[in-house]
Scaffold this active site. Structure first.
Site, PDB file in Angstrom:
ATOM      1  NE  ARG A  30      -3.838  -2.032   2.336  1.00 64.53           N
ATOM      2  CZ  ARG A  30      -4.797  -2.347   1.462  1.00 64.53           C
ATOM      3  NH1 ARG A  30      -5.106  -1.505   0.484  1.00 64.53           N
ATOM      4  NH2 ARG A  30      -5.449  -3.481   1.556  1.00 64.53           N
ATOM      5  CG  ASP A  31       1.596   5.578  -2.170  1.00 71.38           C
ATOM      6  OD1 ASP A  31       2.132   5.614  -3.284  1.00 71.38           O
ATOM      7  OD2 ASP A  31       1.812   6.436  -1.272  1.00 71.38           O
ATOM      8  CB  ILE A  32       3.786   5.434   2.821  1.00 69.90           C
ATOM      9  CG1 ILE A  32       3.977   5.439   4.316  1.00 69.90           C
ATOM     10  CG2 ILE A  32       4.349   6.691   2.179  1.00 69.90           C
ATOM     11  CD1 ILE A  32       5.440   5.390   4.746  1.00 69.90           C
ATOM     12  CG  ASN A  88       4.051   9.173 -11.638  1.00 72.05           C
ATOM     13  OD1 ASN A  88       3.218   9.482 -12.489  1.00 72.05           O
ATOM     14  ND2 ASN A  88       3.771   9.134 -10.359  1.00 72.05           N
ATOM     15  CD  GLU A  96       7.267  12.410  -5.014  1.00 74.48           C
ATOM     16  OE1 GLU A  96       7.011  11.595  -4.106  1.00 74.48           O
ATOM     17  OE2 GLU A  96       6.659  13.489  -5.155  1.00 74.48           O
ATOM     18  CB  VAL A  97      10.351   5.805  -5.293  1.00 76.11           C
ATOM     19  CG1 VAL A  97      11.175   4.568  -4.958  1.00 76.11           C
ATOM     20  CG2 VAL A  97       9.796   6.432  -4.014  1.00 76.11           C
ATOM     21  CG  HIS A 101       6.841   2.833  -8.339  1.00 72.66           C
ATOM     22  ND1 HIS A 101       8.054   3.495  -8.392  1.00 72.66           N
ATOM     23  CD2 HIS A 101       5.908   3.787  -8.126  1.00 72.66           C
ATOM     24  CE1 HIS A 101       7.851   4.786  -8.198  1.00 72.66           C
ATOM     25  NE2 HIS A 101       6.557   4.991  -8.048  1.00 72.66           N
ATOM     26  CG  MET A 102       1.298   0.148 -12.637  1.00 74.06           C
ATOM     27  SD  MET A 102       1.119  -0.979 -14.045  1.00 74.06           S
ATOM     28  CE  MET A 102       0.881  -2.541 -13.213  1.00 74.06           C
TER      29      MET A 102
HETATM   30  P1  5GP Z   1       6.344   8.147  -7.667  1.00 70.94           P
HETATM   31  O1  5GP Z   1       6.097   9.617  -7.535  1.00 70.94           O
HETATM   32  O2  5GP Z   1       7.811   7.819  -7.627  1.00 70.94           O
HETATM   33  O3  5GP Z   1       5.633   7.520  -8.824  1.00 70.94           O
HETATM   34  O4  5GP Z   1       5.646   7.502  -6.407  1.00 70.94           O
HETATM   35  C1  5GP Z   1       6.313   7.075  -5.278  1.00 70.94           C
HETATM   36  C2  5GP Z   1       5.244   6.678  -4.276  1.00 70.94           C
HETATM   37  O5  5GP Z   1       5.857   5.903  -3.257  1.00 70.94           O
HETATM   38  C3  5GP Z   1       4.564   7.873  -3.605  1.00 70.94           C
HETATM   39  O6  5GP Z   1       3.164   7.816  -3.868  1.00 70.94           O
HETATM   40  C4  5GP Z   1       4.885   7.680  -2.123  1.00 70.94           C
HETATM   41  O7  5GP Z   1       3.794   8.000  -1.294  1.00 70.94           O
HETATM   42  C5  5GP Z   1       5.246   6.201  -2.037  1.00 70.94           C
HETATM   43  N1  5GP Z   1       6.234   5.880  -1.021  1.00 70.94           N
HETATM   44  C6  5GP Z   1       7.413   6.528  -0.802  1.00 70.94           C
HETATM   45  N2  5GP Z   1       8.091   5.941   0.210  1.00 70.94           N
HETATM   46  C7  5GP Z   1       7.331   4.891   0.613  1.00 70.94           C
HETATM   47  C8  5GP Z   1       7.512   3.894   1.633  1.00 70.94           C
HETATM   48  O8  5GP Z   1       8.496   3.856   2.363  1.00 70.94           O
HETATM   49  N3  5GP Z   1       6.517   2.978   1.767  1.00 70.94           N
HETATM   50  C9  5GP Z   1       5.414   2.978   0.980  1.00 70.94           C
HETATM   51  N4  5GP Z   1       4.490   2.017   1.199  1.00 70.94           N
HETATM   52  N5  5GP Z   1       5.215   3.900   0.011  1.00 70.94           N
HETATM   53  C10 5GP Z   1       6.165   4.839  -0.166  1.00 70.94           C
END
Ligand code: 5GP
Ligand code: ZN
Length: 116
Positions: A30-32, A88, A96-97, A101-102
């Site tokens: 689950r997204d945090i 993204n 951001e990460v 990932h999807m």
């Molecule tokens: P991006 O912007 O890279 O597509 O999305 C990264 C997502 O990872 C964000 O929606 C953020 O809330 C989520 N996220 C970042 N760090 C963590 C974490 O430590 N655990 C979980 N479950 N989600 C994370």
């Protein structure tokens, strides 16, 4: 494993996070910071930062990621109401990460194309 990659650390259990699903291709958490009642992340086991790191040949993990997403949508009860799958990619994509990932987002009507 890439040093300091949060998703590699979750994959390896170094950072605790409930895995809703895990198989040879990917795992799901689950997204945090969820933006909707269902907001999951479907993450390939293999670390690559972004699509541009891959060669031109199809990556079999992607097929597994879509299968996992479909199954998770059923499990979350959003398969019929609908949902959105988002990758993204890169800076302008809002990534951001840096471990591809999807996002699987659903459980409420979604408008526009942005994640946030
Ligand atoms: P991006 O912007 O890279 O597509 O999305 C990264 C997502 O990872 C964000 O929606 C953020 O809330 C989520 N996220 C970042 N760090 C963590 C974490 O430590 N655990 C979980 N479950 N989600 C994370
Ligand atoms: Zn990683």
């Amino acid at each position: 494993m890439a040093d300091d990659c949060i998703f590699c650390k979750i994959r390896d259990g170094e950072i605790p996070s409930e895995k809703l699903h895990s198989d040879d291709d990917c795992f799901v958490i689950r997204d945090i910071n969820p933006i909707a009642p269902t907001h999951l992340l479907v993450i390939p086991n293999q670390h690559f930062a972004e699509l541009s790191e891959l060669g031109p040949e199809p990556n079999p993990a992607f097929a597994g990621m879509f299968s996992a997403a479909r199954a998770m949508a059923e499990q979350e009860g959003v398969a019929e109401s609908g949902y959105r799958l988002i990758i993204n990619q890169g800076s302008d994509g809002g990534q951001e990460v840096m471990h591809l990932h999807m996002h699987l987002i659903g459980g409420r009507p979604l408008r526009g194309l942005g994640l946030r």
